[in-house]
Motif scaffolding. Structure first.
Motif, PDB file in Angstrom:
ATOM      1  N   TYR A  13       0.818  -1.215   0.000  1.00 59.77           N
ATOM      2  CA  TYR A  13       0.000   0.000   0.000  1.00 59.77           C
ATOM      3  C   TYR A  13       0.853   1.267   0.000  1.00 59.77           C
ATOM      4  O   TYR A  13       0.472   2.273  -0.614  1.00 59.77           O
ATOM      5  CB  TYR A  13      -0.994  -0.012   1.162  1.00 59.77           C
ATOM      6  CG  TYR A  13      -2.133  -0.973   0.926  1.00 59.77           C
ATOM      7  CD1 TYR A  13      -2.910  -0.898  -0.233  1.00 59.77           C
ATOM      8  CD2 TYR A  13      -2.433  -1.969   1.838  1.00 59.77           C
ATOM      9  CE1 TYR A  13      -3.949  -1.784  -0.463  1.00 59.77           C
ATOM     10  CE2 TYR A  13      -3.480  -2.856   1.616  1.00 59.77           C
ATOM     11  CZ  TYR A  13      -4.230  -2.758   0.468  1.00 59.77           C
ATOM     12  OH  TYR A  13      -5.258  -3.637   0.236  1.00 59.77           O
ATOM     13  N   ALA A  14       2.008   1.221   0.654  1.00 57.32           N
ATOM     14  CA  ALA A  14       2.920   2.368   0.611  1.00 57.32           C
ATOM     15  C   ALA A  14       3.406   2.598  -0.820  1.00 57.32           C
ATOM     16  O   ALA A  14       3.546   3.745  -1.270  1.00 57.32           O
ATOM     17  CB  ALA A  14       4.107   2.147   1.551  1.00 57.32           C
ATOM     18  N   ILE A  48      -0.597  -3.114  -9.958  1.00 62.23           N
ATOM     19  CA  ILE A  48      -0.214  -4.478  -9.587  1.00 62.23           C
ATOM     20  C   ILE A  48      -0.063  -4.588  -8.064  1.00 62.23           C
ATOM     21  O   ILE A  48      -0.427  -5.608  -7.474  1.00 62.23           O
ATOM     22  CB  ILE A  48       1.057  -4.968 -10.331  1.00 62.23           C
ATOM     23  CG1 ILE A  48       1.238  -6.483 -10.164  1.00 62.23           C
ATOM     24  CG2 ILE A  48       2.311  -4.257  -9.862  1.00 62.23           C
ATOM     25  CD1 ILE A  48       0.234  -7.339 -10.871  1.00 62.23           C
ATOM     26  N   CYS A  49       0.426  -3.535  -7.430  1.00 62.86           N
ATOM     27  CA  CYS A  49       0.556  -3.574  -5.969  1.00 62.86           C
ATOM     28  C   CYS A  49      -0.815  -3.636  -5.306  1.00 62.86           C
ATOM     29  O   CYS A  49      -1.007  -4.382  -4.335  1.00 62.86           O
ATOM     30  CB  CYS A  49       1.334  -2.364  -5.466  1.00 62.86           C
ATOM     31  SG  CYS A  49       3.105  -2.428  -5.822  1.00 62.86           S
ATOM     32  N   ASP A  50      -1.763  -2.867  -5.816  1.00 64.79           N
ATOM     33  CA  ASP A  50      -3.113  -2.874  -5.262  1.00 64.79           C
ATOM     34  C   ASP A  50      -3.760  -4.248  -5.434  1.00 64.79           C
ATOM     35  O   ASP A  50      -4.332  -4.799  -4.496  1.00 64.79           O
ATOM     36  CB  ASP A  50      -3.952  -1.786  -5.933  1.00 64.79           C
ATOM     37  CG  ASP A  50      -5.307  -1.628  -5.283  1.00 64.79           C
ATOM     38  OD1 ASP A  50      -5.361  -1.406  -4.058  1.00 64.79           O
ATOM     39  OD2 ASP A  50      -6.314  -1.728  -6.008  1.00 64.79           O
ATOM     40  N   CYS A 100       9.069  -2.461  -1.528  1.00 65.52           N
ATOM     41  CA  CYS A 100       7.983  -3.348  -1.916  1.00 65.52           C
ATOM     42  C   CYS A 100       8.518  -4.567  -2.667  1.00 65.52           C
ATOM     43  O   CYS A 100       8.066  -5.689  -2.431  1.00 65.52           O
ATOM     44  CB  CYS A 100       6.967  -2.591  -2.770  1.00 65.52           C
ATOM     45  SG  CYS A 100       5.427  -3.491  -3.014  1.00 65.52           S
ATOM     46  N   GLU A 101       9.486  -4.352  -3.546  1.00 70.91           N
ATOM     47  CA  GLU A 101      10.094  -5.474  -4.262  1.00 70.91           C
ATOM     48  C   GLU A 101      10.677  -6.478  -3.268  1.00 70.91           C
ATOM     49  O   GLU A 101      10.446  -7.683  -3.377  1.00 70.91           O
ATOM     50  CB  GLU A 101      11.197  -4.985  -5.204  1.00 70.91           C
ATOM     51  CG  GLU A 101      11.906  -6.113  -5.911  1.00 70.91           C
ATOM     52  CD  GLU A 101      13.180  -5.695  -6.641  1.00 70.91           C
ATOM     53  OE1 GLU A 101      13.828  -6.594  -7.230  1.00 70.91           O
ATOM     54  OE2 GLU A 101      13.549  -4.518  -6.615  1.00 70.91           O
ATOM     55  N   GLU A 102      11.402  -5.969  -2.277  1.00 72.29           N
ATOM     56  CA  GLU A 102      11.995  -6.848  -1.259  1.00 72.29           C
ATOM     57  C   GLU A 102      10.914  -7.599  -0.481  1.00 72.29           C
ATOM     58  O   GLU A 102      11.049  -8.792  -0.204  1.00 72.29           O
ATOM     59  CB  GLU A 102      12.866  -6.034  -0.303  1.00 72.29           C
ATOM     60  CG  GLU A 102      14.136  -5.519  -0.938  1.00 72.29           C
ATOM     61  CD  GLU A 102      14.879  -4.539  -0.032  1.00 72.29           C
ATOM     62  OE1 GLU A 102      14.558  -4.442   1.173  1.00 72.29           O
ATOM     63  OE2 GLU A 102      15.794  -3.883  -0.540  1.00 72.29           O
ATOM     64  N   ALA A 103       9.851  -6.895  -0.120  1.00 69.46           N
ATOM     65  CA  ALA A 103       8.754  -7.522   0.638  1.00 69.46           C
ATOM     66  C   ALA A 103       8.069  -8.608  -0.187  1.00 69.46           C
ATOM     67  O   ALA A 103       7.732  -9.670   0.337  1.00 69.46           O
ATOM     68  CB  ALA A 103       7.757  -6.460   1.086  1.00 69.46           C
ATOM     69  N   CYS A 104       7.871  -8.336  -1.475  1.00 67.72           N
ATOM     70  CA  CYS A 104       7.249  -9.335  -2.345  1.00 67.72           C
ATOM     71  C   CYS A 104       8.134 -10.567  -2.469  1.00 67.72           C
ATOM     72  O   CYS A 104       7.635 -11.699  -2.402  1.00 67.72           O
ATOM     73  CB  CYS A 104       6.981  -8.749  -3.739  1.00 67.72           C
ATOM     74  SG  CYS A 104       5.610  -7.583  -3.787  1.00 67.72           S
ATOM     75  N   ARG A 105       9.412 -10.364  -2.660  1.00 66.86           N
ATOM     76  CA  ARG A 105      10.332 -11.503  -2.778  1.00 66.86           C
ATOM     77  C   ARG A 105      10.373 -12.303  -1.465  1.00 66.86           C
ATOM     78  O   ARG A 105      10.414 -13.524  -1.491  1.00 66.86           O
ATOM     79  CB  ARG A 105      11.718 -11.052  -3.195  1.00 66.86           C
ATOM     80  CG  ARG A 105      11.738 -10.486  -4.610  1.00 66.86           C
ATOM     81  CD  ARG A 105      13.131 -10.318  -5.178  1.00 66.86           C
ATOM     82  NE  ARG A 105      13.116  -9.544  -6.399  1.00 66.86           N
ATOM     83  CZ  ARG A 105      12.685  -9.939  -7.586  1.00 66.86           C
ATOM     84  NH1 ARG A 105      12.178 -11.138  -7.716  1.00 66.86           N
ATOM     85  NH2 ARG A 105      12.731  -9.137  -8.633  1.00 66.86           N
ATOM     86  N   ALA A 106      10.322 -11.603  -0.344  1.00 66.29           N
ATOM     87  CA  ALA A 106      10.306 -12.283   0.953  1.00 66.29           C
ATOM     88  C   ALA A 106       8.996 -13.058   1.149  1.00 66.29           C
ATOM     89  O   ALA A 106       8.977 -14.073   1.849  1.00 66.29           O
ATOM     90  CB  ALA A 106      10.493 -11.268   2.075  1.00 66.29           C
TER      91      ALA A 106
END
Length: 110
Positions: A13-14, A48-50, A100-106
């Motif tokens: 969301y950020a 895509i994030c939403d 966000c990229e890091e969070a998605c990969r995690a």
């Protein structure tokens, strides 16, 4: 909700907010045409994030597919925004995209 999902949702969301702000700010620049790729990626990334956040929040079995795509688009958007070093909104967007990229990969399993 699991704390990992909460931090992932917060990053998603950020990123939506940063990308929407960046796209709007880019539209106010003197040379909007120069910012076309940035604006396009901002819009793609926000969307895509939403969508990914909604799939993660509902625990969808398809969230993993979206997390991969989301990480890829966040990287592309972050890389583009990072090139515009003289624009604060682009730098803030690049930072949000990287987080966000890091969070998605995690969030990807296996």
């Amino acid at each position: 909700m699991h704390s990992q999902n909460q931090s992932l949702l917060a990053a998603l969301y950020a990123c939506v907010n940063a990308c929407e702000h960046c796209a709007s700010a880019c539209l106010q620049e003197d040379d909007v045409k120069m910012m076309a790729r940035c604006i396009q990626l901002d819009r793609d990334c926000a969307d895509i994030c939403d969508l990914t956040a909604r799939f993660v929040a509902r625990g969808s079995e398809h969230a993993q597919h979206l997390l991969r795509e989301c990480a890829e688009i966040c990287k592309a958007c972050g890389d583009e925004c990072a090139q515009h070093t003289h624009m604060q909104h682009c730098q803030e967007c690049a930072d949000a995209c990287r987080r966000c990229e890091e969070a998605c990969r995690a969030g990807l399993q296996g």
